[in-house]
Design a protein around this motif. Structure first.
Motif, PDB file in Angstrom:
ATOM      1  N   GLY A 160      -2.116  65.561  18.932  1.00  0.00           N
ATOM      2  CA  GLY A 160      -0.988  64.659  19.190  1.00  0.00           C
ATOM      3  C   GLY A 160      -1.300  63.625  20.266  1.00  0.00           C
TER       4      GLY A 160
ATOM      5  N   TYR B 285       0.021  74.437  22.281  1.00  0.00           N
ATOM      6  CA  TYR B 285       0.003  73.313  23.234  1.00  0.00           C
ATOM      7  C   TYR B 285      -1.369  72.623  23.217  1.00  0.00           C
TER       8      TYR B 285
ATOM      9  N   LEU C 299      -1.492  70.431  20.404  1.00  0.00           N
ATOM     10  CA  LEU C 299      -0.718  69.206  20.660  1.00  0.00           C
ATOM     11  C   LEU C 299      -1.547  68.205  21.479  1.00  0.00           C
TER      12      LEU C 299
END
Ligand code: NIG
Ligand code: FE
Length: 412
Positions: A204, A197, A200
């Motif tokens: 991301g 996470y 991410l």
């Protein structure tokens, strides 16, 4: 065109442009002029002084008479989560019945509960609900506010929240700053693989935020059961690389090194501070980081209040903010925050008002624009009802003494 506020019984919060925050003993005083006027031009404070020195009014200039009333710079609320999908009154009742905030979170409630609701709510609905909340706090005297993401906890939902905040910036009279709080909790599906996470967030979310200029600041909830100081460091470093200033949640329940992470990365502010060690206080004393305290969160969760007096005695600046959110503080009322700071933290009215204006502005990187009565700053102000002294503001807890709100020089 000029607008004059005239016959002001007391104009409060006057500061030179060079002062961006007040610390220690400096917080004990609020500069004022009695029987004053204030001139506004194109939304900015243009002039102020004694009524005896007011220029002769020209035809067409607008006058707002403030006889028997005081004027203050608007509240600067530097910490909110006011974009959310639904209230959490069930958890409130669970706490009344004996569960703690941490126990509720460990059962999948808390931030994860709000994240589930955000995923199911459209950008339009989030925007409309948040706009209503902004109108409410505007009428309660707030003139500048920081709003965090952090109930998304997925790429799509975090970006959705940030887009909502950016739309609010355009739609509202308030001055708004945006904080990316992707690291607010570990989403359930990443429980066994938290690094994925965090990857991410870094690989991301942050690149999209940079590309679309979606945030001003980066936040992490550095706390036991949330993010470790090491994880916090990693996320802050990545945020700083794309130009986001850190501003983080630390020391709400435990002291695990969040203050030190904040200081290391020159955070604009470290927020909460309900649990502070001697070392935490010494470390923050040697920094330029604002200590932001959230007394209505302590009140609502029945947790300790931050040691505000001790921080000021150590020559620190402190800011007060609401923490408006559906879990720990379902209120954005800065008048109540100022009252609580006086009643529960034993701040003087002067200290509390300075903490909720100029120091709050600093904690949003906005002290050039708001937070005091200064020529050239935004005319974001409030005019009180007839009151006898500034202590009437915190004294009137649960109520407020605001009669007229002025934002960008206009009555709001
Ligand atoms: O500042 N502590 C972390 N975040 C929020 C509460 C979030 C929630 O319970 O929804 C706070 O108190
Ligand atoms: Fe918060």
């Amino acid at each position: 065109m000029l607008t004059y506020i005239t016959n002001i019984q007391q104009l409060n919060g006057i500061l030179p442009q060079s002062v961006s925050f007040l610390k220690g003993k400096e917080m004990n005083k609020i500069e004022n002029i009695k029987n004053a006027f204030l001139g506004i031009k194109e939304g900015l404070i243009f002039s102020f002084g004694k009524m005896s020195e007011i220029p002769t009014l020209k035809k067409g200039e607008k006058v707002i008479d403030a006889s028997n009333r005081m004027v203050f710079p608007s509240w600067c609320d530097s910490h909110t989560h006011l974009v959310f999908a639904a209230p959490r009154e069930g958890e409130f009742v669970d706490r009344i019945n004996g569960l703690t905030y941490e126990e509720i979170a460990l059962k999948g409630g808390g931030i994860l509960n709000s994240a589930k609701k955000i995923a199911e709510t459209s950008e339009e609905d989030l925007f409309n609900d948040a706009l209503v909340r902004l109108k409410e706090i505007e009428q309660l005297g707030t003139g500048a506010v920081e709003i965090k993401s952090g109930y998304g906890l997925s790429l799509e939902a975090e970006i959705k929240m940030l887009k909502v905040i950016n739309r609010l910036k355009k739609a509202s009279n308030l001055l708004i700053k945006t904080t990316f709080l992707g690291a607010h909790a570990i989403p359930k599906i990443y429980k066994e693989n938290r690094t994925a996470y965090i990857d991410l967030i870094i690989d991301g979310m942050l690149p999209l935020i940079e590309k679309e200029k979606l945030a001003d600041f980066i936040d992490v909830f550095c706390e036991t059961n949330y993010y470790t100081p090491e994880e916090t460091d990693r996320i802050l470093e990545a945020g700083i690389k794309i130009g986001l200033k850190p501003k983080i949640h630390v020391n709400q329940f435990t002291s695990i090194g969040g203050i030190q992470s904040g200081i290391k990365y020159e955070a604009l502010s470290v927020d909460h501070l309900e649990v502070m060690t001697e070392k935490d206080i010494t470390d923050i004393s040697n920094s330029k980081t604002m200590a932001t305290l959230l007394p209505s969160c302590s009140f609502f969760l029945s947790i300790p209040f931050a040691p505000a007096k001790e921080l000021i005695e150590n020559n620190l600046p402190i800011a007060l903010a609401s923490d408006y959110n559906p879990g720990s503080t379902p209120s954005g009322n800065m008048n109540f925050v100022v009252s609580l700071a006086c009643i529960k933290m034993k701040l003087t009215p002067e200290q509390a008002i300075n903490a909720a204006t100029i120091n709050g502005a600093y904690a949003m990187d906005l002290s050039d624009e708001v937070g005091s009565i200064t020529v050239g700053k935004k005319a974001n102000l409030f005019i009180t009802k007839p009151i006898s002294s500034i202590a009437m503001l915190p004294y009137s807890f649960g109520n407020n003494q605001i009669e007229t709100v002025i934002l960008n020089g206009e009555i709001a």
